[in-house]
Structures are given as C-alpha cells and as structure tokens.
Scaffold this active site. Structure first.
Site, mmCIF file in Angstrom:
data_model
loop_
_atom_site.group_PDB
_atom_site.id
_atom_site.type_symbol
_atom_site.label_atom_id
_atom_site.label_comp_id
_atom_site.label_asym_id
_atom_site.label_seq_id
_atom_site.Cartn_x
_atom_site.Cartn_y
_atom_site.Cartn_z
ATOM 1 C CG ASN A 176 3.834 -9.928 3.225
ATOM 2 O OD1 ASN A 176 3.832 -8.709 3.335
ATOM 3 N ND2 ASN A 176 2.978 -10.706 3.875
ATOM 4 C CE LYS A 235 -10.595 -13.718 1.770
ATOM 5 N NZ LYS A 235 -9.389 -13.329 2.489
ATOM 6 C CG ASP A 276 -2.710 -16.829 2.037
ATOM 7 O OD1 ASP A 276 -3.574 -16.180 2.658
ATOM 8 O OD2 ASP A 276 -2.357 -16.561 0.871
ATOM 9 N N PRO A 314 -5.794 -18.819 9.961
ATOM 10 C CG PRO A 314 -6.187 -17.779 12.012
ATOM 11 C CD PRO A 314 -5.180 -18.606 11.265
ATOM 12 C CG ASP A 315 -9.593 -15.320 5.153
ATOM 13 O OD1 ASP A 315 -9.836 -14.158 5.544
ATOM 14 O OD2 ASP A 315 -9.340 -15.597 3.970
HETATM 15 O O1 PMT Z 1 1.706 -2.218 3.056
HETATM 16 P P1 PMT Z 1 2.006 -1.597 1.703
HETATM 17 O O2 PMT Z 1 3.443 -1.759 1.307
HETATM 18 O O3 PMT Z 1 1.525 -0.180 1.593
HETATM 19 O O4 PMT Z 1 1.204 -2.456 0.614
HETATM 20 C C1 PMT Z 1 -0.181 -2.432 0.635
HETATM 21 C C2 PMT Z 1 -0.778 -3.807 0.224
HETATM 22 C C3 PMT Z 1 -0.329 -4.137 -1.184
HETATM 23 C C4 PMT Z 1 -0.301 -4.891 1.169
HETATM 24 C C5 PMT Z 1 -2.307 -3.627 0.320
HETATM 25 O O5 PMT Z 1 -2.704 -2.616 -0.555
HETATM 26 C C6 PMT Z 1 -3.032 -4.933 -0.047
HETATM 27 O O6 PMT Z 1 -3.347 -5.187 -1.193
HETATM 28 N N1 PMT Z 1 -3.332 -5.791 0.967
HETATM 29 C C7 PMT Z 1 -3.964 -7.089 0.782
HETATM 30 C C8 PMT Z 1 -2.928 -8.095 0.381
HETATM 31 C C9 PMT Z 1 -3.528 -9.389 -0.166
HETATM 32 O O7 PMT Z 1 -3.421 -9.708 -1.293
HETATM 33 O O8 PMT Z 1 -4.217 -10.014 0.641
HETATM 34 P P2 PMT Z 1 -4.930 -11.456 0.304
HETATM 35 O O9 PMT Z 1 -5.350 -11.595 -1.091
HETATM 36 O O10 PMT Z 1 -4.064 -12.480 0.844
HETATM 37 O O11 PMT Z 1 -6.194 -11.329 1.181
HETATM 38 C C10 PMT Z 1 -7.400 -10.721 0.785
HETATM 39 C C11 PMT Z 1 -8.008 -10.011 1.953
HETATM 40 O O12 PMT Z 1 -8.196 -10.917 3.038
HETATM 41 C C12 PMT Z 1 -7.137 -8.884 2.506
HETATM 42 O O13 PMT Z 1 -8.022 -7.864 2.890
HETATM 43 C C13 PMT Z 1 -6.432 -9.508 3.692
HETATM 44 O O14 PMT Z 1 -6.135 -8.543 4.707
HETATM 45 C C14 PMT Z 1 -7.474 -10.514 4.188
HETATM 46 N N2 PMT Z 1 -6.895 -11.731 4.792
HETATM 47 C C15 PMT Z 1 -6.175 -12.606 4.048
HETATM 48 C C16 PMT Z 1 -5.685 -13.768 4.615
HETATM 49 C C17 PMT Z 1 -5.944 -14.012 5.975
HETATM 50 N N3 PMT Z 1 -5.487 -15.122 6.545
HETATM 51 N N4 PMT Z 1 -6.655 -13.146 6.695
HETATM 52 C C18 PMT Z 1 -7.134 -11.992 6.133
HETATM 53 O O15 PMT Z 1 -7.785 -11.204 6.794
#
Ligand code: PMT
Length: 411
Positions: free
Chosen positions: A223, A354, A292, A318-319
C-alpha cells in the site's frame, strides 16, 4: 508472556528517600520497593538514628545503590549535599521523626539528610511517624504548621495502634498509601510547573510503514504508506527519552538515530518481530498499514504471463495490534485507523473491537504518503483533534499525551 503493567503513579524518575530514626523505618523498605517497581530510581539517605532501626545494607540491596549516611563521605566534587539533591526530582522523608521535622522547620543542617533538604530545589514530602503524644505536642504541631506554610507536603500520619502499644495519631502511612499520595502530590506539582512529560527508561515498540505480501518472486501486494507518520512518532518518543524499537515495513525513511530498527517485509514477519521484542514493552503503537490479507501460496518463481485470467487466493493475516492488546498483561496499546469515510464511527468501532485505550484516526486520502496530517484521538473520555500540521509536530503532541497518561497525569 508476563509483562509489567505501565501504570506509573509516581510521575518522576529520581527520588531521594530520606529515612530518619523510628520504628516505621521498616515501612520505608516496602515503599522503596514499590517505587523501584515503577521504574523510579531511589537514592536512600539515612540519618545515624535510622541505622538503629533498619540497616543501610537492606536498603542498598533493595535499591541497588549505596546508601548515603555520612555528610563527610567522599564524593567526586566533595559536595554530597548539593550533588545528591540536584540529581533528584523530589525528596520524600519516610518516616519523618519529630526531631527531624523540628530540624526541617528551623532550617538546621547538621547531618547529610537535613543539609540536602535545605539545599534542595525540588519538592519535599514528609511522612511523619511518632508516638501520639509527640505528634500532639504543641511544639510538633507548630512545626508541622510551619512546614506546610513553607510549601512542604505533609502526608499522614494515620491513627491506630502504635508500636509502643498506645493508640492514636502518629502511625506512618502504609507503603502503598504513601506511594499513591506521593504520586498525587508530584502529579499536581508537574502540572503546576508545566513539567515536560518524560519517558526515560520506558520501552516503546512502534510499527511503521506498509507491509509487502509476495505474489511471486518479483510481484507483491502493498500500500502507499510511506512510514513518515510512524518514523516521526519514533523520533518524538526518542526525544522524551524512551527506548524505541521501530519495526518497519519497506520505506525510504532515514532511520531515527538512537532507535533499535528492525526491517521486515510481510505482516507475518512484522508479527514475529513484535513478539520477539515484546518483553518489557511499556507502550505499543501500531502505526503500520499492515496488509489484511496475504497470498495463500506465493510462487517462488515469477509467474509467467498468459491469456487466461489469474485468480489469487488471499488468506487473512494475523492482527498484530489485537494480539498485543489482548495479552493477559498488555502494554499501553495505541492503534491507528486510516479511513476514507465515516472516520469517527469506524475508528471508534476499531478501538472497541481491539480493546484499545487510545486510537488515533486519520483520513486515508489526506494521511497516507503526505508530509502533514490531522489526527483525531479517541479514548474513553471522548475525542480530541490535533489540527493539521507536519507529521513530526503531530507526533510530538501525540507522544506528550501518551507520556502524560503513562505518568498518571491524565486518566
Ligand atoms: O506511513 P504514512 O504515509 O505516514 O501514513 C500513515 C498512515 C496513514 C499509514 C497511518 O497514519 C495510519 O493510519 N496507520 C494505520 C492504517 C490502518 O488503517 O490500519 P488498519 O485499520 O488496517 O488497522 C488498525 C490498526 O491495527 C493499526 O494500528 C494497524 O497498525 C493495526 N493492524 C492492522 C492489521 C493487522 N493485521 N495488524 C495490525 O497490527
């Protein structure tokens, strides 16, 4: 994995624990132990009289530091009272005998402990302990009143059965109560003087950047996360003195100086690295845009082009954040959510799913890859916006807030 909770009720790093002569000196040992458990450095200073009730060897064993008793012991600059008091964020005298309280009131300085109290430039807290008649004596009451007027914090005493067999006011607070009250006093003090929150000695793990899920030898799913936000947060945490482990997917960001950097590619590798480094972690911040899904069976060789459609089977990754947040004794967990719509609703739903104390929401189309951002913090008390700014400025504001919570300044 068993981990210490991060909740620190005492928001400072270095305390001088002064022990004066009284049977309650034994409670000082437990008090020191509680402070040390929270990561506070404890330097014990004892009066001659205190050494009749508890030995310096006991306190040295508990604190891991030589106990200071004698004013004339050699120090590198020969000024034990100045050097020792300047190195402290606060002085706590527990137990404080009637005699020592009288000395403090009149500014006497005839031993190391009384001298460094006089020479201090940090808060002084005393926990009186004495026989009830000594406590009620007009001289003691006058002295205590004067100490309070001089800005000294007096905690206790409590009432109950005393070591001498009499009953009444004069018992020193129990160690846990004292630690809690010292925490409150010092938190108020930090607030009033606007002290910078501090993360010295705290281990923080930050995930950053994208992950890369291989399709074949040369192609993959990833991404547009640049790592800028996560790296800025690592930098801000380093500025507060934290020990930072930055676990990052592929990015072009320069490595923050002083951080332990672990480079990974896929979500599974990121998960393994997080598990490997979790021991002793106080704060976990998931900034990474973790894929994901991954390809069920990536091809070792480059897949050859053909006219037929190609179907890839994807399986969930895995999350990582959910795993860490749901450990029996989790670190303080901060999640991020990048949403393209309904930010508040989706972010709050992620926080609850979470079980996170704090989740940082941002709009994907504005946040990902850009130099600046706007953050919305969601926690049990509601939401707070950190207005648009460059990512390092926002990271510093966010880390200040996390550090204050860590120090118990914010609930
Ligand atoms: O890197 P940049 O260009 O500066 O951009 C920053 C960002 C937009 C990536 C950052 O600010 C951000 O929002 N990161 C989270 C992205 C996201 O939407 O993650 P998510 O909704 O898929 O996951 C939610 C949370 O769970 C996040 O903290 C993620 O790190 C965590 N997660 C998600 C999936 C997974 N399998 N394991 C995780 O730990």
């Amino acid at each position: 994995m068993k981990q210490e909770p991060i909740k620190r009720i005492v928001p400072v790093n270095r305390i001088i624990l002064g022990i004066t002569g009284g049977i309650a000196a034994y409670k000082a040992a437990e008090f020191a132990r509680l402070l040390i458990k929270q990561g506070v450095e404890v330097q014990v200073v004892m009066t001659e009289a205190a050494c009749h009730f508890i030995t310096p060897a006991t306190m040295q064993a508990l604190t891991g530091r030589p106990v200071l008793v004698n004013q004339w012991d050699a120090t590198p600059n020969g000024m034990a009272h100045i050097a020792t008091s300047r190195a402290a964020d606060a002085i706590v005298i527990a137990p404080a005998s009637a005699d020592f309280i009288a000395k403090l009131t009149h500014g006497l300085a005839d031993d190391l402990l009384s001298t460094l109290c006089l020479a201090r430039n940090c808060p002084l807290i005393v926990a009186p302990a004495m026989n009830r008649e000594m406590w009620l004596n007009a001289a003691t009451q006058r002295n205590v009143k004067q100490l309070v007027a001089d800005g000294v914090q007096v905690l206790g005493p409590d009432s109950g059965v005393q070591a001498c067999g009499e009953e009444g006011m004069g018992r020193m607070l129990e160690a846990a109560e004292l630690a809690r009250d010292v925490g409150r006093v010092l938190t108020r003090h930090s607030d009033s003087v606007g002290l910078k929150p501090d993360l010295r000695g705290q281990k923080i793990i930050i995930t950053a950047g994208p992950t890369y899920e291989a399709i074949d030898a040369v192609r993959g799913i990833t991404n547009r996360s640049s790592g800028k936000m996560g790296y800025a947060i690592a930098q801000a945490a380093l500025e507060l003195g934290a020990e930072v482990t930055l676990i990052s997917g592929p990015t072009a960001q320069p490595k923050p100086q002083g951080a332990q950097c672990v480079d990974v590619q896929s979500a599974e590798q990121m998960f393994d690295a997080v598990k490997q480094h979790l021991s002793g972690c106080a704060i976990f911040i998931g900034v990474a845009a973790v894929a994901d899904y991954r390809v069920a069976q990536p091809s070792v060789q480059k897949i050859k082009k053909s006219a037929a459609p190609l179907t890839l089977e994807l399986v969930p990754n895995p999350d990582i954040l959910a795993y860490v947040a749901n450990l029996p004794n989790p670190p303080f967990c901060v999640g991020f959510a990048a949403e393209s719509e309904n930010l508040a609703e989706y972010a709050e739903a992620k926080r609850r799913a979470k079980k996170l104390p704090l989740l940082v929401g941002n709009l994907a189309q504005q946040a990902i890859g850009s130099d600046d951002n706007e953050l919305i913090l969601f926690d049990d008390s509601g939401r707070q916006t950190l207005p648009r700014a460059d990512k390092l400025t926002l990271a510093r504001q966010l880390m200040q807030r996390i550090a204050q919570r860590n120090q118990g300044v914010l609930k």
